[in-house]
Write a protein that holds these residues in place. Structure first.
Motif, PDB file in Angstrom:
ATOM      1  N   GLY A   1      -6.033 -14.204 -14.482  1.00 40.34           N
ATOM      2  CA  GLY A   1      -6.541 -13.297 -13.966  1.00 40.34           C
ATOM      3  C   GLY A   1      -6.758 -13.501 -12.630  1.00 40.34           C
ATOM      4  N   TYR A   2      -5.695 -14.462 -12.011  1.00 39.18           N
ATOM      5  CA  TYR A   2      -5.819 -14.751 -10.664  1.00 39.18           C
ATOM      6  C   TYR A   2      -4.608 -14.015 -10.111  1.00 39.18           C
ATOM      7  CZ  TYR A   2      -2.673 -18.200 -12.785  1.00 39.18           C
ATOM      8  OH  TYR A   2      -1.564 -18.556 -13.670  1.00 39.18           O
TER       9      TYR A   2
ATOM     10  N   GLU B   1       0.823 -13.106  -4.231  1.00 39.97           N
ATOM     11  CA  GLU B   1       1.004 -11.947  -5.069  1.00 39.97           C
ATOM     12  C   GLU B   1       2.450 -12.237  -6.039  1.00 39.97           C
ATOM     13  OE1 GLU B   1      -0.724  -8.026  -4.169  1.00 39.97           O
ATOM     14  OE2 GLU B   1      -0.651  -8.772  -2.265  1.00 39.97           O
TER      15      GLU B   1
ATOM     16  N   THR C   1      -2.025  -3.837  -6.352  1.00 42.95           N
ATOM     17  CA  THR C   1      -2.098  -4.328  -7.400  1.00 42.95           C
ATOM     18  C   THR C   1      -3.116  -5.245  -7.763  1.00 42.95           C
ATOM     19  OG1 THR C   1      -0.457  -6.161  -7.353  1.00 42.95           O
ATOM     20  CG2 THR C   1       0.405  -4.075  -7.722  1.00 42.95           C
ATOM     21  N   ARG C   2      -3.479  -5.285  -9.107  1.00 47.08           N
ATOM     22  CA  ARG C   2      -4.569  -6.155  -9.277  1.00 47.08           C
ATOM     23  C   ARG C   2      -3.998  -7.239 -10.518  1.00 47.08           C
ATOM     24  NH1 ARG C   2     -10.265  -3.323  -9.546  1.00 47.08           N
ATOM     25  NH2 ARG C   2     -10.329  -4.113 -11.669  1.00 47.08           N
ATOM     26  N   PRO C   3      -4.674  -8.336 -10.209  1.00 45.75           N
ATOM     27  CA  PRO C   3      -4.221  -9.454 -11.285  1.00 45.75           C
ATOM     28  C   PRO C   3      -4.490  -8.906 -12.706  1.00 45.75           C
ATOM     29  CG  PRO C   3      -5.743 -10.428  -9.772  1.00 45.75           C
ATOM     30  CD  PRO C   3      -5.549  -8.931  -9.411  1.00 45.75           C
ATOM     31  N   ASP C   4      -5.204  -8.014 -12.979  1.00 43.78           N
ATOM     32  CA  ASP C   4      -5.387  -7.371 -14.441  1.00 43.78           C
ATOM     33  C   ASP C   4      -4.501  -6.163 -14.843  1.00 43.78           C
ATOM     34  OD1 ASP C   4      -6.938  -6.055 -12.728  1.00 43.78           O
ATOM     35  OD2 ASP C   4      -8.774  -6.398 -13.676  1.00 43.78           O
ATOM     36  N   ASP C   5      -3.501  -6.085 -13.704  1.00 49.93           N
ATOM     37  CA  ASP C   5      -2.571  -5.144 -14.098  1.00 49.93           C
ATOM     38  C   ASP C   5      -1.543  -6.028 -14.877  1.00 49.93           C
ATOM     39  OD1 ASP C   5      -3.752  -2.991 -12.543  1.00 49.93           O
ATOM     40  OD2 ASP C   5      -2.262  -3.323 -10.845  1.00 49.93           O
ATOM     41  N   THR C   6      -0.541  -4.734 -15.438  1.00 55.92           N
ATOM     42  CA  THR C   6       0.746  -5.547 -16.271  1.00 55.92           C
ATOM     43  C   THR C   6       1.670  -5.860 -15.278  1.00 55.92           C
ATOM     44  OG1 THR C   6       1.879  -3.707 -16.267  1.00 55.92           O
ATOM     45  CG2 THR C   6       0.295  -3.811 -18.422  1.00 55.92           C
TER      46      THR C   6
ATOM     47  N   LEU D   1       0.650 -12.918 -12.763  1.00 60.19           N
ATOM     48  CA  LEU D   1       1.821 -12.125 -13.575  1.00 60.19           C
ATOM     49  C   LEU D   1       3.285 -12.345 -12.992  1.00 60.19           C
ATOM     50  CD1 LEU D   1      -0.252  -8.838 -13.465  1.00 60.19           C
ATOM     51  CD2 LEU D   1       0.200 -10.228 -15.369  1.00 60.19           C
TER      52      LEU D   1
ATOM     53  N   TYR E   1      -9.497  -9.390   1.028  1.00 64.71           N
ATOM     54  CA  TYR E   1      -8.857  -8.359   0.325  1.00 64.71           C
ATOM     55  C   TYR E   1      -9.194  -8.405  -1.283  1.00 64.71           C
ATOM     56  CZ  TYR E   1      -4.630  -6.311  -1.953  1.00 64.71           C
ATOM     57  OH  TYR E   1      -3.946  -5.448  -2.850  1.00 64.71           O
TER      58      TYR E   1
ATOM     59  N   LEU F   1      -9.873  -5.087  -4.151  1.00 61.90           N
ATOM     60  CA  LEU F   1      -9.614  -5.150  -5.574  1.00 61.90           C
ATOM     61  C   LEU F   1     -10.839  -4.995  -6.421  1.00 61.90           C
ATOM     62  CD1 LEU F   1      -6.630  -7.743  -5.833  1.00 61.90           C
ATOM     63  CD2 LEU F   1      -6.675  -5.354  -5.542  1.00 61.90           C
ATOM     64  N   TYR F   2     -11.776  -5.804  -5.976  1.00 58.59           N
ATOM     65  CA  TYR F   2     -13.063  -5.929  -6.838  1.00 58.59           C
ATOM     66  C   TYR F   2     -14.221  -5.731  -5.992  1.00 58.59           C
ATOM     67  CZ  TYR F   2      -9.476  -7.928  -9.857  1.00 58.59           C
ATOM     68  OH  TYR F   2      -8.622  -8.267 -10.616  1.00 58.59           O
TER      69      TYR F   2
ATOM     70  N   LEU G   1       3.422  -4.530 -11.652  1.00 57.28           N
ATOM     71  CA  LEU G   1       3.097  -5.540 -10.681  1.00 57.28           C
ATOM     72  C   LEU G   1       4.536  -5.255  -9.891  1.00 57.28           C
ATOM     73  CD1 LEU G   1       1.816  -7.976  -8.949  1.00 57.28           C
ATOM     74  CD2 LEU G   1       3.938  -8.952 -10.328  1.00 57.28           C
TER      75      LEU G   1
END
Lengths: 165, 417, 85, 982
Positions: D875-876, D698, C27-32, D880, D734, D739-740, C36
């Motif tokens: 964004g980190y 995470e 999952t990426r930090p810019d997902d919802t 979330l 990672y 991811l990027y 997540l």
């Protein structure tokens, strides 16, 4: 008592530690032709292929990661030369070099190793990153009778002692 | 026939001809009040307590293969409640208390041996962690004693307590009520006891599907036909994901693998269960004389029950670092079990979104010690439809809410556990 | 001990690698936040073919995607991460 | 006169030399080439030990690794090895061995009383009695434990080394019997890289001492020629090397005995060697194991396997007895009988359970020429007692007969050794007629040949093996040769029938299946009656096959009994799992190079030797070692730490912080990457400045903390904790690569490139000013570059201690000079070195959170009072997950300070109203005021941030310590930070 004739004949090896050189890590932003071209211009040698070592005027260039190599040279100058295509960091202190020479070097690398250093294909021009006695190392055969072992300094004393055992 | 020294004597005179089957081999009925999927320790204890504590006797335990063949028969038999978090204290101590009365309760000697479970500390920070754990246990009414290096050395004379050791022993934390038990006996004993209360234990009966109508479970499909049920409990450590998938459920569980091994038997040499704060091995000696050892999990998803040898090399090396005299004992047998790794290291005892379907799992590599407590709490949930207060935190939705219980604080990746 | 075919280094011993997660759990930090929870905190956990993210941590440090059978450990596909799977 | 004796000639032993050894205090002699078993047998010894449960006397059953009964303790002192199979202990001069599981002596054993109560202690008896509370069980258990176990436990450290070695080959051949040799020759001639592992000390396997002719020459010559050729072709020939485990992807573990158990090692100190052999293809040629026959008292000394009797004769020149009777259901006993007769040993009779017409007529005739052969006869009872058998009672259709004998040689047929095939994940076929499982459906690169594939005939084995060798070579890139396989032109004589069912009238309770664990057919029947009907239940309930031989001679008999009880064919009742190791192997060998001090690598900082010169107490931090304090004469750790802490508060101290994680992140997208990894804002940092930062997992909980420095517009240095360094390296990689992957950035782990030295205290600035050339000491949270002792350094101004402080970064290989210069300058300022303990006292007083302390993997940014630093742009990693409801729970454990209202606070104490009340939190770290009176601590407390002023008890029941504390802000020293600001 009787000691059975062992299947092992350990050929002699010697260990030495060359003086550290100025070592940089070059990490491409992207593995594209622009990088390859800039690299060759800056380093004076083509980008090594995967798992290979090439010779540049300043010293060997070692393939390290899919988009990173280790090379000899001045970090600031290389950084300027590769600006926009790669990140360059001085890692001179990050690796200790151990030269293991003598006909028994391949066998010595098999002791508590994971990599097939006895494979005839593993020869000068190759580099293998692996674990040797639990230490992360890069192995670069230097000739028929020797190998350069690059190891993080914190593991070096243990590794050296183990290789000498 | 009740088991006792006298009955054994009587049977011995009669050539042991008259021992009845420990549990019957019934044909499945068409319908049960409760079906438990999984004939391991957790399923069998649940069935027993449903019958014994809640009067629910129309119960079947469906076992794909032979009872006790999963992790119940593959662990290192350590029983303890020396945890750090209060929710785990409540759960494991409830279980430990049941262990203490188990042999009499089920009239089957499970050889629960309270020889003490000792955690060694090898540094100041280890000793701080142990003190914190010990104080937390004592504050929650659980026995724990800090030990000095000298006390530890007297308890385990073969331990290397020299200051020059790589991991010098600074002291330890012992739970004297902890110990070991005979793992197979737990499955057999509870099966026999549950059977005597009318529970049907049905082996070689694999569940292949679930009958769910309008969000409610009505029964299961098995290799021996359809069986109806009002309520169904899942207790299939190692296969939780596969069974839950039959009800279209996705779980916060990954199946990993843990290995263990025993040495050849020798006369008594280690009296205490040894664990350590800095290393990952654990050592005990069985009644048969085998040294039982375990170490790190294999740390990747697998159902293979076949481990990687470098993992047991490490466990052996760690054991030798602690007890050097183990060097010339021989490894006799190694094995592996599939572990249901939850994402915070704690288990689940909860209802699922499917009405009538309940779930017990995610015990990681710590399920054996919890066997009777798990069964007690799961029986409560299945009988009453609501969680026992001790089981209440062990919800399936806790990752959605964030109410996790991460004993070592290593985060959500099972391979780091 | 598995032999994992690193796309860069060739077949290497399992001990050089670390498992990271099933690919579905990336999952990426810019997902919802929902994504997540759904991806990070639940698993298909298949018995059989599984697509997994591993890292050649003690080798070339590359991230690789393996297709591996979780029952037999047979590895049927490997890709450098980012090389289109 | 009964028992074995050495024949005047024969055997592959060196009669010109004599080896002396001791057994149970008696002196014996043998010859090179003997095993302990053969030498004792040659000396007339019949009783080797006692069994596990009933303490019945035990002699030799076998001649190889399958031996379940003849176990001894071998060696002395730290080399003592219990439970060593006498049959697998090759004799050496000076060997000291002892029998086991007897007290006070082998002949007079108190434990033998168990035989009298045997009727009351059948399989699983212990589950039915000794009930009651655990305390009572503990009493029983004490007695049971002392009676159980086999050998004496070792109690001394092992003086020897164990080597672990990686190896690779195209084709691994396991077993150097005729099939293995043939396969190895074929593969090697075809150009494959071949390894051959043989558990015996010489090649040849079943051909050793056999008079067979191969390729027209005596087997002995063929073996020698084959070995020479293999070595010439570069084959790695490993003798005394047993394949013990077949792991994933054709990784086979080979255990090599460099010296025999208990023997002294050579100059290299190596006792054994573990080969981690990775093979392209594995040819399994492990042979077969003979199984005994079921009759009463078949566990008595003198009951031996037919093949073993032949081995003792052919290989060691030993007659196992004076008068031998053979009982069989296979051709094997005929071979034994013929060899015995030809060697002049008296054979009373050969009794074959088969009817005469089922036996090869030629074989029958040749045998009858030499000794009486009775067909359709089955053994009923071994006669004799604890000292050994005196005869055999047998039954035939026509009636009963008995024979006088001191050895009963039995053959219930051969069982293929499918262990490795099964470990590798293979399948099995059941051969009802011969009563064997044969390997099928290989799942890895394995192929089974010869006897372990159920091909018992020599000619078949040789040709199968040849084909397998060629195929394996071809599959791994070799070019198969066109040569023809080795030829054996004799007849096979390898028939057998299954003979699992005892003769009518035999009492199953007296028929031993597992002679080590004393499991009888009666026990198996009892388990079945009680409902333990899965093959695993039978095994676990009766302990069948769980002894040190792992059921090599007994498992199949047990399986057959279960099938018989179930009324189903054997394959349907299942098979117990074959688990590594194939033979028991010492833990020392498994630990290999990692024994003792080498259990984990020891990581040393670049300044390790500088610390070691003080011989400080060390603290293990992961693989690292860091000095806890530099003690002066008369100091304890505590007083030294306090002195060092006071030094930092009053003058200046320096300490080695090289173990911190360090990452150089550079490129146009460097700030962007860091703002994914770190939870704080990074992009607004000015060049030349730094700030505190932290990272989340995470799951939204705090992962680690550190500092981030902007070295240039597109270049940053990120530090993390020692314990978090590897975790952060993984996280950064990672985020960057998985991811990027398109970010234009590089992230170099420079943890080991830089040594780092902290300089802290009111005079730190003076030290930096004195030592660092070309730079004025930077302001707080700024950086500068200069030179120390000719070494270029990076100096950052950051304080962990609460004093004016700097960290000096120097390339690790040049760090010693920098350290020395700083230490001298610190001394000139009345300062000096400080260690981890002082560091901890200082950070507690200053109230910094620490990974492993307050950052315990369960605390959030808010719990740790860090929420204001969270990057508002998000964004980190972990952002979330913080939105989940539990993160807003007011009852979370939150970071607070606690001040003692009395004495010291015990670290780790629980925070309670008073003893017995609910736990509200705990003290994560405690210390004292460095320059003032008083004791303080840091804690995590339920809803703690809203509770300043609350009074609680810091209670440590394990240390019977408690202190009243008042909750406060977690900073006790210079709350405004005036001491380090400019």
């Amino acid at each position: 008592m009787i000691r059975r004739e062992s299947a092992i004949v350990t050929d002699p090896v010697t260990l030495s530690e060359p003086q550290p050189t100025r070592l940089v890590r070059i990490e491409a932003f992207a593995l594209d032709p622009a990088f390859a071209e800039a690299f060759e211009g800056a380093v004076g040698a083509p980008l090594p292929a995967v798992g290979r070592v090439t010779d540049a005027p300043a010293g060997p260039v070692i393939w390290a990661e899919p988009r990173a190599v280790l090379a000899s040279g001045d970090a600031a100058a290389l950084s300027a030369a590769l600006s926009g295509v790669a990140a360059v960091s001085d890692v001179s202190g990050a690796w200790r070099r151990i030269d293991l020479t003598g006909p028994g070097w391949r066998e010595r690398l098999m002791i508590d190793g994971l990599f097939d250093a006895e494979s005839p294909g593993f020869a000068p021009g190759c580099v293998a990153a692996t674990l040797l006695r639990h230490a992360p190392v890069m192995l670069c055969p230097t000739g028929r009778d020797g190998v350069l072992i690059c190891v993080a300094p914190s593991f070096a004393a243990d590794l050296r002692a183990a290789l000498a055992r | 026939m009740k088991y006792s020294a006298l009955s054994l004597l009587r049977a011995g005179l009669g050539g042991h001809k008259d021992w009845p089957r420990a549990w019957r081999d019934p044909e499945p009925k068409s319908h049960y009040d409760v079906i438990l999927i999984g004939g391991g320790g957790h399923g069998l204890t649940t069935a027993f307590y449903l019958a014994a504590a809640h009067g629910v006797k129309n119960v079947a335990v469906l076992e794909r293969s032979w009872i006790g063949g999963g992790n119940t028969g593959r662990n290192t038999t350590i029983v303890r409640s020396n945890y750090r978090l209060p929710q785990l204290h409540a759960l494991m101590e409830l279980s430990l208390k049941r262990w203490e009365g188990m042999s009499d309760e089920i009239n089957y000697n499970v050889m629960f041996s309270q020889r003490g479970a000792l955690f060694l500390g090898h540094s100041d920070s280890d000793m701080l962690q142990l003190a914190q754990k010990g104080d937390a246990m004592r504050a929650d009414g659980i026995d724990a004693e800090l030990m000095t290096r000298d006390q530890v050395a007297r308890l385990i004379p073969l331990l290397d307590v020299s200051a020059g050791a790589r991991y010098p022993v600074q002291g330890g934390l012992i739970q004297r009520r902890g110990g070991t038990a005979r793992h197979d006996a737990v499955a057999w004993g509870y099966a026999r006891a549950a059977d005597r209360l009318g529970v049907d234990i049905i082996q070689n009966c694999e569940v292949t599907g679930m009958d769910i109508t309008s969000g409610r479970i009505t029964g299961v499909q098995t290799t021996r036909g359809a069986i109806g049920a009002d309520r169904v409990g899942i207790a299939v450590a190692g296969n939780s994901g596969r069974v839950a998938a039959m009800a279209d459920l996705k779980l916060p569980i990954e199946s990993h693998l843990l290995q263990a091994f025993v040495s050849e038997p020798v006369k008594p040499m280690i009296d205490t269960v040894i664990m350590t704060q800095s290393l990952h091995c654990y050592i005990s000696q069985s009644d048969k004389g085998e040294i039982v050892l375990g170490g790190d999990p294999d740390a990747y998803p697998t159902y293979s029950q076949r481990g990687a040898p470098h993992i047991i090399e490490k466990a052996a090396a760690e054991a030798l670092a602690l007890v050097p005299a183990l060097s010339r004992l021989r490894m006799l047998r190694s094995w592996a079990g599939t572990t249901d790794m939850s994402f915070d290291g704690s288990p689940f005892i909860d209802a699922t979104p499917v009405e009538g379907l309940y779930f017990n799992g995610g015990w990681c590599y710590g399920g054996f010690k919890a066997t009777p407590g798990s069964g007690w709490l799961f029986a409560h949930l299945l009988a009453r439809g609501e969680s026992h207060p001790v089981a209440a935190p062990f919800r399936l939705d806790r990752f959605e809410t964030g109410h996790t219980m991460d004993e070592p604080g290593v985060g959500p990746m099972p391979q780091n556990r | 001990m598995m032999l994992i075919p690193c796309p860069h280094c060739g077949p290497r011993a399992h001990a050089e690698f670390t498992f990271d997660r099933p690919v579905e759990a990336i999952t990426r930090p810019d997902d919802t936040a929902d994504a997540l929870v759904r991806n990070l905190f639940s698993r298909d956990n298949p018995r059989g073919h599984s697509r997994e993210l591993w890292r050649h941590t003690y080798g070339c440090r590359a991230w690789i995607a393996l297709t591996r059978d979780t029952a037999t450990h047979a590895i049927t596909d490997v890709q450098a991460w980012g090389a289109k799977a | 006169m009964s028992g074995g004796s050495r024949l005047p000639a024969g055997g592959l032993i060196d009669r010109s030399r004599t080896l002396r050894f001791g057994f149970d205090g008696r002196d014996f002699t043998g010859h090179p080439g003997d095993t302990l078993a053969s030498a004792l047998l040659a000396s007339g010894v019949r009783v080797f030990g006692r069994s596990f449960k009933y303490h019945r006397t035990r002699g030799l059953l076998a001649a190889g690794v399958e031996e379940p009964s003849a176990l001894v303790g071998a060696g002395e002192g730290g080399r003592f090895e219990p439970n060593t199979r006498a049959t697998d202990l090759h004799l050496y001069d000076g060997l000291v061995a002892e029998s086991q599981n007897r007290w006070p002596s082998l002949a007079l054993d108190v434990g033998a009383v168990n035989q009298l109560i045997a009727p009351f202690i059948p399989a699983g008896f212990y589950y039915k009695t000794f009930l009651g509370p655990p305390a009572l069980w503990k009493l029983y258990e004490h007695v049971i434990r002392a009676a159980a176990g086999l050998g004496r436990p070792p109690h001394l450290p092992d003086p020897d080394r164990y080597e672990r070695r990686a190896a690779f080959c195209d084709v691994l051949v396991v077993g150097a019997g005729p099939a293995g040799l043939s396969a190895a020759l074929a593969a090697a001639r075809s150009g494959a890289r071949v390894a051959l592992a043989e558990m015996d000390s010489r090649l040849g396997g079943s051909l050793l001492g056999d008079p067979a002719q191969i390729d027209g020459q005596p087997a002995r010559d063929w073996i020698a020629a084959s070995e020479t050729e293999l070595r010439t072709l570069g084959v790695r020939v490993l003798t005394r090397t047993t394949a013990i485990g077949y792991y994933d992807h054709d990784m086979v573990y080979l255990a090599e005995r460099v010296v025999e158990p208990g023997a002294a090692t050579g100059d290299d100190g190596i006792a054994q060697r573990m080969w981690r052999m990775r093979a392209g293809r594995v040819i399994l040629a492990q042979g077969a194991i003979e199984r005994p026959l079921p009759f009463e008292d078949n566990d008595r000394p003198g009951v031996m396997l037919s093949g073993a009797v032949r081995t003792y004769l052919d290989r060691f020149g030993v007659a196992a007895g004076q008068r031998i009777v053979l009982a069989t259901s296979s051709d094997d006993a005929y071979r034994t009988a013929i060899r015995l007769c030809d060697a002049g040993v008296r054979v009373e009779a050969l009794l074959d359970a088969r009817s005469g017409d089922a036996i090869d007529a030629d074989l029958l005739r040749r045998t009858r020429d030499r000794c009486p052969v009775e067909t359709g006869v089955r053994p009923v009872r071994a006669l004799g007692g604890a000292k050994g058998v005196t005869g055999l009672a047998a039954a035939a259709a026509g009636g009963a007969a008995s024979f006088i004998a001191d050895v009963i040689a039995v053959s219930g047929g051969l069982t293929p050794s499918v262990h490795l095939h099964m470990q590798a994940g293979g399948g099995l076929d059941w051969d009802e007629g011969r009563g064997i499982f044969t390997p099928t459906a290989p799942r890895q690169g394995q192929v089974s040949i010869g006897a372990c594939a159920g091909r018992f005939g020599l000619a078949d084995a040789l040709s199968d093996a040849w084909r397998a060798g060629l195929d394996a070579a071809a599959a791994t890139g070799g070019r198969p040769v066109a040569d023809t396989p080795p030829r054996f032109e004799g007849r096979a004589f390898a028939d057998q029938i299954s003979a699992f069912v005892p003769a009518p009238g035999v009492n199953p309770k007296k028929v031993f299946v597992d002679p080590q664990n004393d499991v009888t057919l009666g026990d198996l029947d009892l388990a079945w009656r009680e409902g333990y009907r899965s093959v695993e239940h039978q095994k676990r309930y009766t302990t069948l096959g769980m002894a040190t031989d792992q059921g090599k001679t007994s498992n199949l008999i047990g399986l057959a009994r279960l099938a018989q009880n179930e009324g189903r064919p054997a394959p349907q009742v299942g098979l117990t799992t074959f688990r590594p190791p194939f033979i028991p192997t010492t833990l020392g060998l498994w630990a290999g190079e990692d024994a003792g001090f080498h259990v984990t690598p020891l990581r040393r900082t670049p300044l390790h030797d500088q610390h070691a010169a003080f011989d400080p107490p060390w603290q293990a931090v992961g693989y690292w070692r860091r000095p806890r304090a530099y003690l002066r004469a008369g100091e304890t750790l505590a007083t030294a730490a306090l002195r060092e802490a006071r030094m930092v508060r009053t003058t200046v101290g320096i300490t080695d912080v090289s173990t911190l994680g360090k990452f150089e992140v550079s490129g146009p997208d460097a700030a962007q990457l860091l703002e994914r990894v770190c939870a704080t804002s990074v992009s607004k940092l000015a060049v030349g400045r730094g700030r505190y930062t932290f990272m989340l997992r995470e799951d939204g909980l705090v992962n680690d903390d550190g500092t981030v420095w902007r070295l240039a517009e597109d270049r940053f240095l990120l530090t993390s904790s020692t314990g978090g360094a590897d975790r952060m390296a993984g996280l950064i990689s990672y985020v960057r690569n998985v991811l990027y992957p398109d970010l234009r950035v590089g992230a170099a782990n420079v943890q080991e490139h830089h040594a780092a030295i902290a300089v802290a205290g009111p005079r730190a600035r003076a030290v930096i000013a004195a030592v660092v050339e070309g730079m004025a000491p930077p302001r707080h949270m700024s950086l500068g570059r200069g030179v120390v002792a000719g070494v270029p350094v990076l100096v950052i101004a950051a304080s962990y201690s609460g004093e004016r402080a700097f960290e000096v970064y120097a390339p690790s290989h040049q760090a010693v000079a920098v350290w020395t210069a700083l230490a001298e300058a610190a001394q000139a300022q009345d300062g000096g070195l400080y260690g981890l303990e002082a560091l901890e006292i200082l950070r507690v007083e200053k109230g910094h959170v620490e990974t492993g302390g307050e950052i315990d993997g369960r605390t959030s940014a808010h719990d740790l009072r860090l929420e204001k630093m969270l990057n508002p742009r998000g964004g980190y990693v972990g952002q979330l997950a913080q939105q989940r409801p539990a993160f807003a729970d007011p009852d979370r454990l939150q970071f607070v300070g606690v001040e003692s209202l009395g004495g010291p606070i015990a670290e780790g104490s629980m925070l309670v109203e008073r003893p017995g009340f609910a736990v509200q939190g705990h003290v994560t770290a405690a210390g004292l005021r460095v320059l003032e009176e008083g004791f303080v601590g840091l804690a995590l407390l339920k809803g703690g941030r809203a509770r300043p002023g609350d009074e609680l008890l810091a209670w440590s029941p394990t240390r019977t310590a408690s202190a009243r504390v008042r909750v406060c802000e977690p900073v006790f020293h210079d709350p405004a930070g005036e001491r380090y600001r400019d």
